[in-house]
Design an enzyme around this catalytic site. Structure first.
Site, PDB file in Angstrom:
ATOM      1  N   ILE A   7       0.831  -1.261   0.119  1.00 30.29           N
ATOM      2  CA  ILE A   7       0.122  -0.045   0.142  1.00 30.29           C
ATOM      3  C   ILE A   7       0.977   1.241  -0.036  1.00 30.29           C
ATOM      4  CG2 ILE A   7      -1.885   1.224   1.119  1.00 30.29           C
ATOM      5  CD1 ILE A   7      -2.398  -1.369   2.661  1.00 30.29           C
ATOM      6  N   ASP A  54       8.541   6.559  -2.674  1.00 24.31           N
ATOM      7  CA  ASP A  54       8.234   7.800  -3.246  1.00 24.31           C
ATOM      8  C   ASP A  54       7.777   7.549  -4.650  1.00 24.31           C
ATOM      9  OD1 ASP A  54       7.986  10.312  -4.585  1.00 24.31           O
ATOM     10  OD2 ASP A  54       9.849  11.249  -3.876  1.00 24.31           O
ATOM     11  N   ASN A  81      -2.582   4.439  -3.094  1.00 27.73           N
ATOM     12  CA  ASN A  81      -3.333   5.311  -2.276  1.00 27.73           C
ATOM     13  C   ASN A  81      -2.672   6.731  -2.225  1.00 27.73           C
ATOM     14  OD1 ASN A  81      -4.947   6.632   0.017  1.00 27.73           O
ATOM     15  ND2 ASN A  81      -2.916   6.300   0.940  1.00 27.73           N
ATOM     16  N   TYR A 146      -6.974  18.985  -9.474  1.00 25.96           N
ATOM     17  CA  TYR A 146      -7.155  17.684  -8.499  1.00 25.96           C
ATOM     18  C   TYR A 146      -8.158  16.806  -9.168  1.00 25.96           C
ATOM     19  CZ  TYR A 146      -8.142  14.692  -4.580  1.00 25.96           C
ATOM     20  OH  TYR A 146      -8.530  13.591  -3.885  1.00 25.96           O
ATOM     21  N   LYS A 150      -7.605  12.885 -10.857  1.00 21.80           N
ATOM     22  CA  LYS A 150      -8.051  11.739 -10.407  1.00 21.80           C
ATOM     23  C   LYS A 150      -9.019  10.966 -11.656  1.00 21.80           C
ATOM     24  CE  LYS A 150      -6.678  11.429  -6.187  1.00 21.80           C
ATOM     25  NZ  LYS A 150      -6.048  10.360  -5.491  1.00 21.80           N
TER      26      LYS A 150
END
Length: 278
Positions: A7, A54, A81, A146, A150
């Site tokens: 994750i 990173d 995530n 943003y 997404k």
């Protein structure tokens, strides 16, 4: 056999909650973050490895995958995530800030996917879960870059799932709603400084006042973690997992009504006429 999940972005918020839930349910967890903090999971014992990663650094991604493989022998699921937020008026948002958002939220996700796919393809199995946002389903004002970062992952993941299903690998989307308990705004405070100034300052103040009476109800970090678990373990062909009351409501509005109905409702919630009356 115990399954293993990697994750990204597990130092706080959705990523940390997701790591904790998978640990509770007996999985091996590779909890990655830019600056490793092993103390965040110090009670998990041998089930967890806290690893530096990173997503904007390909060498860092490769090292993290190698460490995960060395620790647990395989990676069954990857959850992308890690991301950064941005509230801003697009007109006054510097190009370098927009690129920073895309480097993490879009190109970073793609880089992790490209690094893990050869391992999963060789095994003939694996699931990639990419986190997007309710704002990727239904864009809202003052988050245009943003939303774009997404929405790009929404299209990317759907396309990727079609091609990877031919080699036994699946790609899925978790679409988190707004959760005030996360550090979304706080972590981006420096990046956002001055980006809601005039001529947008009054408009932004009105919008944030309206969000204080959010029409949907807020998500919890646990709800997002549960959606990630469902995406990682669901044997069906499902692609999207809205998570949180706003994301579920917006997904239903977007996908089950006409464009006219959708836009009318969004303008009622967030349009200038409503905001002017706040």
């Amino acid at each position: 056999m115990t399954q293993t999940i990697l994750i990204t972005g597990t130092s706080s918020g959705y990523g940390k909650a997701t790591a904790e839930l998978f640990l509770e349910r007996g999985w091996n967890v590779v909890a990655t973050m830019r600056r490793p903090q092993p103390e965040l999971f110090d009670r998990a014992g041998d089930q967890v490895r806290v690893v530096g990663l990173d997503v904007t650094d390909s060498a860092s991604i490769a090292r993290a995958i190698d460490e995960a493989m060395a620790a647990f022998g395989a990676i069954d699921v990857v959850v992308n995530n890690a991301g950064i937020g941005l509230f801003s008026a697009f007109e006054i948002t510097p190009a370098e800030t927009i690129r920073e958002v895309f480097e993490t939220n879009t190109f970073g996700v793609m880089a992790v996917c490209q690094a893990i796919i050869p391992y999963m393809r060789a095994r003939g199995s694996g699931i990639i879960v990419n986190f997007t946002s309710s704002a990727g389903i239904a864009p809202m004002p003052l988050v245009a870059p943003y939303c774009a970062s997404k929405a790009a992952i929404e299209a990317f993941t759907e396309s990727l799932d079609y091609e990877l299903s031919n080699v036994g690998v699946r790609a899925r989307l978790v679409e988190p709603g707004l959760a005030p308990t996360t550090s979304f705004a706080a972590n981006g405070a420096e990046r956002m400084a001055g980006l809601l100034s005039e001529p947008y300052q009054a408009y932004a103040a009105q919008l944030f006042a309206k969000l204080g009476d959010y029409p949907f109800g807020y998500a919890t970090e646990r709800q997002i973690a549960e959606a990630a678990f469902a995406a990682a373990t669901d044997p069906s062909d499902r692609l999207r997992y809205p998570a949180g009351p706003d994301s579920e409501a917006l997904a239903e509005l977007r996908w089950t009504t006409s464009e006219e109905t959708y836009l009318s409702q969004m303008r009622e919630w967030f349009g200038p006429g409503v905001l002017a009356a706040v």
